[in-house]
Design a protein around this motif. Structure first.
Motif, PDB file in Angstrom:
ATOM      1  N   GLN A 232      -5.266  -2.344   4.848  1.00 50.42           N
ATOM      2  CA  GLN A 232      -6.499  -1.639   4.505  1.00 50.42           C
ATOM      3  C   GLN A 232      -7.651  -2.609   4.283  1.00 50.42           C
ATOM      4  OE1 GLN A 232      -6.736   1.970   4.374  1.00 50.42           O
ATOM      5  NE2 GLN A 232      -8.765   1.119   4.771  1.00 50.42           N
ATOM      6  N   GLU A 260       0.374   0.812   5.711  1.00 55.40           N
ATOM      7  CA  GLU A 260      -0.130   2.063   5.165  1.00 55.40           C
ATOM      8  C   GLU A 260      -1.655   1.989   5.034  1.00 55.40           C
ATOM      9  OE1 GLU A 260       1.736   3.204   1.567  1.00 55.40           O
ATOM     10  OE2 GLU A 260       3.778   3.068   2.370  1.00 55.40           O
ATOM     11  N   THR A 262      -5.367   4.316   4.131  1.00 55.81           N
ATOM     12  CA  THR A 262      -6.037   5.534   3.671  1.00 55.81           C
ATOM     13  C   THR A 262      -7.294   5.800   4.478  1.00 55.81           C
ATOM     14  OG1 THR A 262      -7.211   4.249   1.980  1.00 55.81           O
ATOM     15  CG2 THR A 262      -5.145   5.303   1.329  1.00 55.81           C
ATOM     16  N   ARG A 263      -7.826   4.749   5.138  1.00 53.82           N
ATOM     17  CA  ARG A 263      -8.985   4.881   6.018  1.00 53.82           C
ATOM     18  C   ARG A 263      -8.638   4.171   7.325  1.00 53.82           C
ATOM     19  NH1 ARG A 263     -10.345   3.698   1.125  1.00 53.82           N
ATOM     20  NH2 ARG A 263     -10.426   1.464   1.534  1.00 53.82           N
ATOM     21  N   GLU A 264      -8.576   4.930   8.391  1.00 55.90           N
ATOM     22  CA  GLU A 264      -8.130   4.373   9.662  1.00 55.90           C
ATOM     23  C   GLU A 264      -9.293   3.742  10.426  1.00 55.90           C
ATOM     24  OE1 GLU A 264      -6.496   7.803  11.491  1.00 55.90           O
ATOM     25  OE2 GLU A 264      -4.664   7.794  10.299  1.00 55.90           O
TER      26      GLU A 264
END
Length: 418
Positions: A232, A260, A262-264
């Motif tokens: 991330q 992992e 949360t913002r791609e």
């Protein structure tokens, strides 16, 4: 002066932290130093090598080298030259693959360095015969479609070619641009403008941010992206610095994307050179069904050396841009003006891209312009299939219904577009 450090590395240490920092002191006034890594040879053991100074990151060669030199005016490819500040430095050991019982690793540091950096052959420019952009595809007003490859490696990481040799390979493949995306280093960036101008090809600066949890290409001359930080962080820092991040080969071998997020990021290297080894594979397409639907699709050959037939441009990423400059090409990528072709010509055991008259998809709003694809099958992201009957055809194709691909009767993907 010689400094010797020895350490036993184990699977428990790898599980705790894959990047071990071994400190060593550099006296004031040092103008160069050399580091050599060693261990008892065992099959399957890989210990990566890097360096960090008091002022920050100085380079990485991964498993490609066992030694490096850093001097004020030069450095081994993969490492940054410059002022050598006195104080505590660190050799970084990447604990990649280790035996069950562990292994003893030795590190020797010499000041001053005993050897000189080797940048590889300065090959003379080859004569360019054509460019992909000579096809003159339909483009937005004031723009042109330029052909390139967004994933390639040089001696600055685990590639076998110098920057001059790599540039010539791009010219031989009739590419307008080629991204040099060496692993966990930006040492090549300073050389790209001069080499590109000499050889007549635009060389895009990139870094393949590389870990055991996946790889991503950070495009732009935006400084070093620390691969030791979570994925991330890569996404956020590249956006903050004005670059562009693309997830690489998301289901390939042991490099599949496991970070992992949360913002791609906006970019996905959906068409990777490995597809040619398994042309009917659909795993990358299945992975993409869970990704953001507005992603910019890219292709990358991931060229390292001439040990296989594949050369840069296999596959080819086309970018619609105002000119073939680094800034304009990156602007085109950010805007999503990309399409990918996979047509190849094999001659004398070498596979290079074919640009003229090959099947291609060009997005026009909520439709696709399909060129030179008569008899091929257009497949949507939901696997809806349509046989193309004309050499030039406009097909209704909602952008959120992609990716769209053109397949031949053997299920080989010859073109890909969002």
């Amino acid at each position: 002066m010689e400094i010797l450090r020895s350490v036993r590395v184990t699977l428990a240490m790898q599980a705790d932290d894959r990047y071990m920092r071994l400190p060593f002191d550099i006296p004031d006034g040092t103008t160069s130093f050399e580091v050599t890594l060693g261990w008892h040879e065992l099959d399957g053991v890989t210990v990566d090598l890097g360096c960090e100074g008091p002022d920050g990151w100085r380079g990485w060669s991964g498993g490609a080298r066992r030694s490096f030199v850093i001097a004020e005016d030069d450095a081994t490819p993969g490492y940054q030259p410059g002022h050598i500040r006195g104080g505590t430095w660190h050799v970084i050991l990447g604990l990649h693959t280790l035996p069950r019982e562990g292994i003893d690793v030795s590190v020797r540091i010499w000041t001053p360095a005993e050897n000189q950096p080797d940048h590889g052959p300065v090959e003379e420019p080859v004569v360019r015969t054509t460019r992909g952009s000579s096809r003159d595809l339909p483009a937005p007003p004031g723009m042109r479609w330029f052909a390139g490859d967004l994933h390639a490696h040089s001696l600055h990481s685990d590639g076998e070619l110098s920057l001059w040799e790599l540039a010539n390979e791009g010219v031989r493949s009739a590419l307008d641009f080629l991204a040099v995306t060496d692993h966990n280093t930006t040492s090549h960036h300073a050389h790209l403008p001069t080499v590109g101008a000499r050889h007549g090809i635009t060389l895009l600066p990139g870094q393949e941010v590389t870990t055991h949890l996946g790889h991503a290409n950070a495009y732009g001359d935006i400084g070093f992206v620390d691969f030791r930080r979570p994925g991330q962080h890569w996404v956020d820092i590249v956006a903050e610095r004005g670059g562009f991040l693309s997830i690489n080969h998301p289901v390939f071998a042991d490099c599949a994307w496991l970070h992992e997020l949360t913002r791609e990021p906006m970019g996905v290297e959906l068409y990777h050179g490995s597809w040619y080894g398994e042309p009917s594979a659909t795993s990358a397409l299945a992975w993409f069904q869970r990704w953001r639907r507005d992603a910019v699709l890219l292709g990358g050959g991931d060229f390292h050396n001439r040990s296989t037939p594949l050369r840069p441009g296999v596959p080819t990423t086309w970018v619609a841009a105002e000119e073939c400059s680094v800034a304009a090409v990156l602007d085109g990528i950010r805007a999503g003006r990309t399409t990918i072709t996979g047509s190849v010509e094999l001659e004398d055991g070498v596979a290079r891209p074919v640009h003229g008259g090959v099947p291609i998809l060009i997005r026009r709003g909520e439709s696709l312009l399909v060129l030179d694809a008569r008899g091929l099958v257009l497949v949507s992201g939901s696997t809806r299939r349509q046989v193309i009957s004309e050499h030039e055809e406009v097909v209704a194709a909602p952008s959120r219904g992609g990716p769209y691909r053109l397949q031949d009767s053997h299920q080989m993907t010859l073109a890909l577009c969002r």
